[in-house]
Write an enzyme that holds these catalytic residues in place. Structure first.
Site, PDB file in Angstrom:
ATOM      1  N   GLU A 163       0.847  -1.197   0.000  1.00 40.84           N
ATOM      2  CA  GLU A 163       0.000   0.000   0.000  1.00 40.84           C
ATOM      3  C   GLU A 163       0.887   1.253   0.000  1.00 40.84           C
ATOM      4  OE1 GLU A 163      -3.299   0.317  -0.473  1.00 40.84           O
ATOM      5  OE2 GLU A 163      -2.547   2.353  -0.642  1.00 40.84           O
ATOM      6  N   ASN A 226       9.593   3.948  -0.170  1.00 39.63           N
ATOM      7  CA  ASN A 226       9.690   4.704   1.085  1.00 39.63           C
ATOM      8  C   ASN A 226      11.113   5.203   1.318  1.00 39.63           C
ATOM      9  OD1 ASN A 226       7.047   4.683   1.728  1.00 39.63           O
ATOM     10  ND2 ASN A 226       7.173   3.246   3.428  1.00 39.63           N
ATOM     11  N   CYS A 278       6.417   4.558   9.292  1.00 41.94           N
ATOM     12  CA  CYS A 278       7.023   3.691   8.267  1.00 41.94           C
ATOM     13  C   CYS A 278       8.392   4.083   7.741  1.00 41.94           C
ATOM     14  CB  CYS A 278       6.046   3.542   7.103  1.00 41.94           C
ATOM     15  SG  CYS A 278       4.601   2.608   7.618  1.00 41.94           S
ATOM     16  N   GLN A 280      11.227   5.392   8.854  1.00 43.97           N
ATOM     17  CA  GLN A 280      12.405   4.906   9.570  1.00 43.97           C
ATOM     18  C   GLN A 280      12.430   3.371   9.608  1.00 43.97           C
ATOM     19  OE1 GLN A 280      13.731   6.877  13.187  1.00 43.97           O
ATOM     20  NE2 GLN A 280      13.765   4.909  14.202  1.00 43.97           N
TER      21      GLN A 280
HETATM   22  P1  NAD Z   1      -1.738  -0.606  12.676  1.00 50.69           P
HETATM   23  O1  NAD Z   1      -0.923  -0.940  13.867  1.00 50.69           O
HETATM   24  O2  NAD Z   1      -2.529   0.667  12.653  1.00 50.69           O
HETATM   25  O3  NAD Z   1      -2.792  -1.794  12.402  1.00 50.69           O
HETATM   26  C1  NAD Z   1      -2.467  -3.139  12.440  1.00 50.69           C
HETATM   27  C2  NAD Z   1      -3.635  -3.889  13.095  1.00 50.69           C
HETATM   28  O4  NAD Z   1      -3.410  -5.299  12.953  1.00 50.69           O
HETATM   29  C3  NAD Z   1      -3.781  -3.643  14.597  1.00 50.69           C
HETATM   30  O5  NAD Z   1      -5.060  -3.099  14.857  1.00 50.69           O
HETATM   31  C4  NAD Z   1      -3.579  -5.016  15.234  1.00 50.69           C
HETATM   32  O6  NAD Z   1      -4.414  -5.233  16.362  1.00 50.69           O
HETATM   33  C5  NAD Z   1      -3.970  -5.936  14.101  1.00 50.69           C
HETATM   34  N1  NAD Z   1      -3.419  -7.294  14.210  1.00 50.69           N
HETATM   35  C6  NAD Z   1      -2.130  -7.652  14.427  1.00 50.69           C
HETATM   36  N2  NAD Z   1      -2.012  -8.995  14.401  1.00 50.69           N
HETATM   37  C7  NAD Z   1      -3.254  -9.487  14.156  1.00 50.69           C
HETATM   38  C8  NAD Z   1      -3.786 -10.807  14.007  1.00 50.69           C
HETATM   39  N3  NAD Z   1      -2.985 -11.879  14.062  1.00 50.69           N
HETATM   40  N4  NAD Z   1      -5.099 -10.941  13.770  1.00 50.69           N
HETATM   41  C9  NAD Z   1      -5.909  -9.862  13.687  1.00 50.69           C
HETATM   42  N5  NAD Z   1      -5.471  -8.602  13.815  1.00 50.69           N
HETATM   43  C10 NAD Z   1      -4.152  -8.410  14.044  1.00 50.69           C
HETATM   44  O7  NAD Z   1      -0.751  -0.670  11.441  1.00 50.69           O
HETATM   45  P2  NAD Z   1      -0.903   0.110  10.029  1.00 50.69           P
HETATM   46  O8  NAD Z   1      -0.394   1.500  10.159  1.00 50.69           O
HETATM   47  O9  NAD Z   1      -2.272  -0.136   9.486  1.00 50.69           O
HETATM   48  O10 NAD Z   1       0.172  -0.675   9.156  1.00 50.69           O
HETATM   49  C11 NAD Z   1      -0.061  -1.993   8.712  1.00 50.69           C
HETATM   50  C12 NAD Z   1       0.993  -2.357   7.676  1.00 50.69           C
HETATM   51  O11 NAD Z   1       0.861  -1.490   6.543  1.00 50.69           O
HETATM   52  C13 NAD Z   1       2.437  -2.189   8.154  1.00 50.69           C
HETATM   53  O12 NAD Z   1       3.205  -3.212   7.591  1.00 50.69           O
HETATM   54  C14 NAD Z   1       2.845  -0.856   7.578  1.00 50.69           C
HETATM   55  O13 NAD Z   1       4.233  -0.787   7.339  1.00 50.69           O
HETATM   56  C15 NAD Z   1       2.097  -0.827   6.266  1.00 50.69           C
HETATM   57  N6  NAD Z   1       1.781   0.531   5.764  1.00 50.69           N
HETATM   58  C16 NAD Z   1       1.348   1.503   6.606  1.00 50.69           C
HETATM   59  C17 NAD Z   1       0.992   2.754   6.087  1.00 50.69           C
HETATM   60  C18 NAD Z   1       0.500   3.862   6.977  1.00 50.69           C
HETATM   61  O14 NAD Z   1       0.299   4.951   6.485  1.00 50.69           O
HETATM   62  N7  NAD Z   1       0.275   3.656   8.256  1.00 50.69           N
HETATM   63  C19 NAD Z   1       1.044   2.972   4.713  1.00 50.69           C
HETATM   64  C20 NAD Z   1       1.470   1.937   3.879  1.00 50.69           C
HETATM   65  C21 NAD Z   1       1.832   0.710   4.417  1.00 50.69           C
HETATM   66  C1  UGA Z   2       4.592   7.638   3.662  1.00 50.06           C
HETATM   67  C2  UGA Z   2       4.581   7.582   2.136  1.00 50.06           C
HETATM   68  O1  UGA Z   2       4.396   8.903   1.624  1.00 50.06           O
HETATM   69  C3  UGA Z   2       3.479   6.659   1.632  1.00 50.06           C
HETATM   70  O2  UGA Z   2       3.555   6.555   0.215  1.00 50.06           O
HETATM   71  C4  UGA Z   2       3.644   5.283   2.265  1.00 50.06           C
HETATM   72  O3  UGA Z   2       2.592   4.433   1.865  1.00 50.06           O
HETATM   73  C5  UGA Z   2       3.639   5.422   3.764  1.00 50.06           C
HETATM   74  O4  UGA Z   2       4.707   6.328   4.179  1.00 50.06           O
HETATM   75  C6  UGA Z   2       3.895   4.137   4.486  1.00 50.06           C
HETATM   76  O5  UGA Z   2       4.421   3.204   3.934  1.00 50.06           O
HETATM   77  O6  UGA Z   2       3.561   4.160   5.669  1.00 50.06           O
HETATM   78  P1  UGA Z   2       3.180   8.916   5.517  1.00 50.06           P
HETATM   79  O7  UGA Z   2       4.293   8.514   6.428  1.00 50.06           O
HETATM   80  O8  UGA Z   2       1.793   8.640   5.945  1.00 50.06           O
HETATM   81  O9  UGA Z   2       3.359   8.225   4.086  1.00 50.06           O
HETATM   82  O10 UGA Z   2       3.258  10.490   5.245  1.00 50.06           O
HETATM   83  P2  UGA Z   2       4.224  11.405   4.348  1.00 50.06           P
HETATM   84  O11 UGA Z   2       3.412  12.434   3.710  1.00 50.06           O
HETATM   85  O12 UGA Z   2       5.104  10.597   3.477  1.00 50.06           O
HETATM   86  O13 UGA Z   2       5.113  12.126   5.445  1.00 50.06           O
HETATM   87  C7  UGA Z   2       6.084  11.422   6.205  1.00 50.06           C
HETATM   88  C8  UGA Z   2       6.890  12.415   7.024  1.00 50.06           C
HETATM   89  O14 UGA Z   2       7.729  13.201   6.185  1.00 50.06           O
HETATM   90  C9  UGA Z   2       6.022  13.423   7.794  1.00 50.06           C
HETATM   91  O15 UGA Z   2       6.585  13.649   9.070  1.00 50.06           O
HETATM   92  C10 UGA Z   2       6.081  14.668   6.940  1.00 50.06           C
HETATM   93  O16 UGA Z   2       5.868  15.835   7.662  1.00 50.06           O
HETATM   94  C11 UGA Z   2       7.520  14.577   6.430  1.00 50.06           C
HETATM   95  N1  UGA Z   2       7.736  15.325   5.173  1.00 50.06           N
HETATM   96  C12 UGA Z   2       7.073  14.980   4.047  1.00 50.06           C
HETATM   97  C13 UGA Z   2       8.675  16.355   5.149  1.00 50.06           C
HETATM   98  O17 UGA Z   2       9.304  16.668   6.174  1.00 50.06           O
HETATM   99  N2  UGA Z   2       8.892  17.022   3.978  1.00 50.06           N
HETATM  100  C14 UGA Z   2       8.245  16.703   2.822  1.00 50.06           C
HETATM  101  O18 UGA Z   2       8.510  17.347   1.784  1.00 50.06           O
HETATM  102  C15 UGA Z   2       7.310  15.657   2.862  1.00 50.06           C
END
Ligand code: NAD
Ligand code: UGA
Length: 467
Positions: A163, A226, A278, A280
């Protein structure tokens, strides 16, 4: 080709919730059930007043339209698995805290537990989709676990569908993604499973934006995307340090280089450091992968992106101390913004946490205001950041305020840590009137008009500007 009628998403978090809510909205013919072990989270998704567990612009509207129609939230994980044709695994993959690879490798325990549950429960064939961000070749481990535990006449096809949504713009990103990436084994079964998932997305995503690749390329592309995005921020932040030392202006530099179409203008905003759950973790994951492959120089190259980010946060808090005559002990600092970016209530790895911890260590008094973050979340983050400090001690030093104006009252300095739009329209005259003098503003987000503030009487320090 298998047709998808029922989808189950394991993990109702920041990704699983919005992603599968949008799938339900756009595919009324598919029944989508999002399951999670966390009952409180499921209850919030089901709350009658739509007080959802995450704040994301546009999300409530999507959930209002689809919930109860073909979108369901449940803590009955087994039932969700049993009924589905296609299962997204969208669980958390944090950095490991102990054991081999602690501090850099991804903790795949949640992915493995979810996979084992699928194997234990499924009595019919399933397409299993990695939605979580995982190290390269995780799909192989999932396949081995599933096949070793499968029941007769049950086959599993594994896809990778990382995603790319960003928090704060998740719904916009999901409605009109730059691309949808689907990785599969290049066998005929793998390609068929891939087409079945393509069919789901084709309900609203143009075909040319749906990219199909090999499994390992898909997994690595997510980490790479990322890493490249974070690298841009560390690059512009490194330049911001040079700007502050030379009198160049980082806005002008970013604009000038961004006009080169090969570089592009997006993601070049200098800041107090990137945060979020994500960037870091995924770079450290890439570092660990490179080290495991004996690619030492590659690992060091990517690690520097994180090192630079830590440096940027420390550099900013040091600038605050230096400017306030080398001591902030007993001085009140207003920190505006606690979320890691605007338009989210998420605080994971937020730069504000590091800044406030640094201010606490200097024995300053800190007032915090953020329009979205829950107070309990702030206390829990600050406690985690200073594990040796009891919460009562933290609460003697730190107050949470209900407006920017309240946070700034009797403060010596205002620090802008998150780029919330409402901070652009603060009544700075009133803020100035209520502050101790000289009154300082430290802008870590290139948000304020420094000249206007100086005309009021403020002393202003902006990231990437030397004046
Ligand atoms: P999150 O912690 O918000 O959600 C994960 C959920 O999974 C939790 O609610 C947890 O209770 C549940 N869970 C864990 N183990 C489980 C199990 N065995 N059965 C049922 N539920 C279970 O995490 P997130 O931010 O949604 O991230 C999920 C994944 O997506 C990560 O790998 C992250 O790197 C990736 N990702 C996150 C973002 C973002 O913007 N947050 C964007 C792209 C990708
Ligand atoms: C980021 C990526 O943009 C998504 O494509 C990816 O799916 C996601 O991580 C993920 O894998 O979790 P996100 O962390 O939600 O999304 O937000 P960003 O808009 O990327 O910002 C990340 C950090 O960088 C924030 O603290 C933001 O303030 C900072 N940032 C962003 C800057 O300091 N400067 C910029 O120009 C852009």
């Amino acid at each position: 080709m298998p047709r998808v009628n029922k989808i189950c998403c394991i993990g109702a978090g920041y990704v699983g919730g919005p992603t599968c809510a949008v799938i339900a909205l756009k595919c009324p013919h598919i029944r989508v059930t999002i399951v999670d072990l966390n009952q409180a989270r499921i209850d919030a998704w089901n709350s009658p007043d739509f007080h959802l567990p995450i704040y994301e612009p546009g999300l409530e509207d999507v959930v209002r339209k689809a919930r109860g129609r073909n979108l369901f939230f449940s803590s009955d994980v087994d039932k969700g698995i049993q009924e589905a044709d296609l299962i997204f695994v969208s669980v958390n993959t944090p950095t490991k805290k102990s054991g081999v690879g602690a501090g850099s490798a991804a903790d795949l325990n949640y992915v493995e537990l979810a996979t084992r549950r699928i194997a234990a429960i499924a009595t019919s064939s399933k397409i299993v989709v990695e939605k979580s961000t995982v190290p390269c070749r995780t799909a192989e481990s999932m396949r081995i676990i599933l096949e070793a535990n499968s029941k007769p006449n049950t086959r599993f096809d594994i896809l990778s569908n990382p995603e790319f949504l960003a928090e704060g713009t998740a719904i916009k990103d999901l409605f009109a993604p730059d691309r949808v990436l689907i990785g599969s084994l290049q066998t005929s079964e793998g390609k068929e499973a891939c087409q079945a998932l393509c069919e789901v997305y084709r309900n609203w995503v143009p075909n040319d934006k749906i990219l199909t690749v090999g499994l390992w390329s898909s997994e690595l592309s997510k980490l790479a995307a990322n890493a490249m995005l974070a690298q841009r921020i560390s690059s512009i932040n490194a330049l911001s340090a040079i700007c502050e030392a030379t009198g160049a202006n980082i806005d002008e530099v970013a604009h000038s280089i961004g006009q080169d179409s090969r570089i592009g203008s997006k993601f070049l905003r200098a800041s107090v450091g990137f945060g979020g759950s994500c960037f870091q973790k995924d770079i450290l994951n890439l570092v660990y992968l490179s080290e495991s492959l004996n690619l030492k120089e590659v690992a060091e190259y990517w690690k520097q992106v994180v090192t630079m980010n830590e440096y940027q946060k420390r550099r900013f808090s040091k600038r605050v101390v230096d400017t306030l005559f080398n001591t902030i002990t007993g001085k009140r600092i207003a920190v505006l913004g606690f979320a890691f970016k605007a338009d989210t209530g998420d605080t994971r790895e937020s730069a504000a946490i590091t800044l406030i911890r640094d201010f606490q260590e200097e024995r300053a008094l800190v007032n915090i205001y953020d329009p979205q973050v829950e107070h309990s979340q702030i206390w829990s983050d600050l406690s985690e950041a200073s594990p040796s400090m009891p919460l009562e001690t933290i609460q003697r030093q730190v107050s949470i305020c209900s407006s920017a104006l309240e946070a700034c009252r009797n403060a010596e300095a205002v620090v802008i840590a998150t780029e919330w739009a409402e901070f652009k329209t603060i009544d700075w005259q009133s803020v100035y009137a209520g502050m101790n003098k000289p009154a300082f503003v430290f802008d870590g987000r290139l948000l304020v008009n420094a000249e206007e503030l100086r005309a009021i009487g403020f002393k202003v320090a902006v990231i990437g500007r030397g004046e």
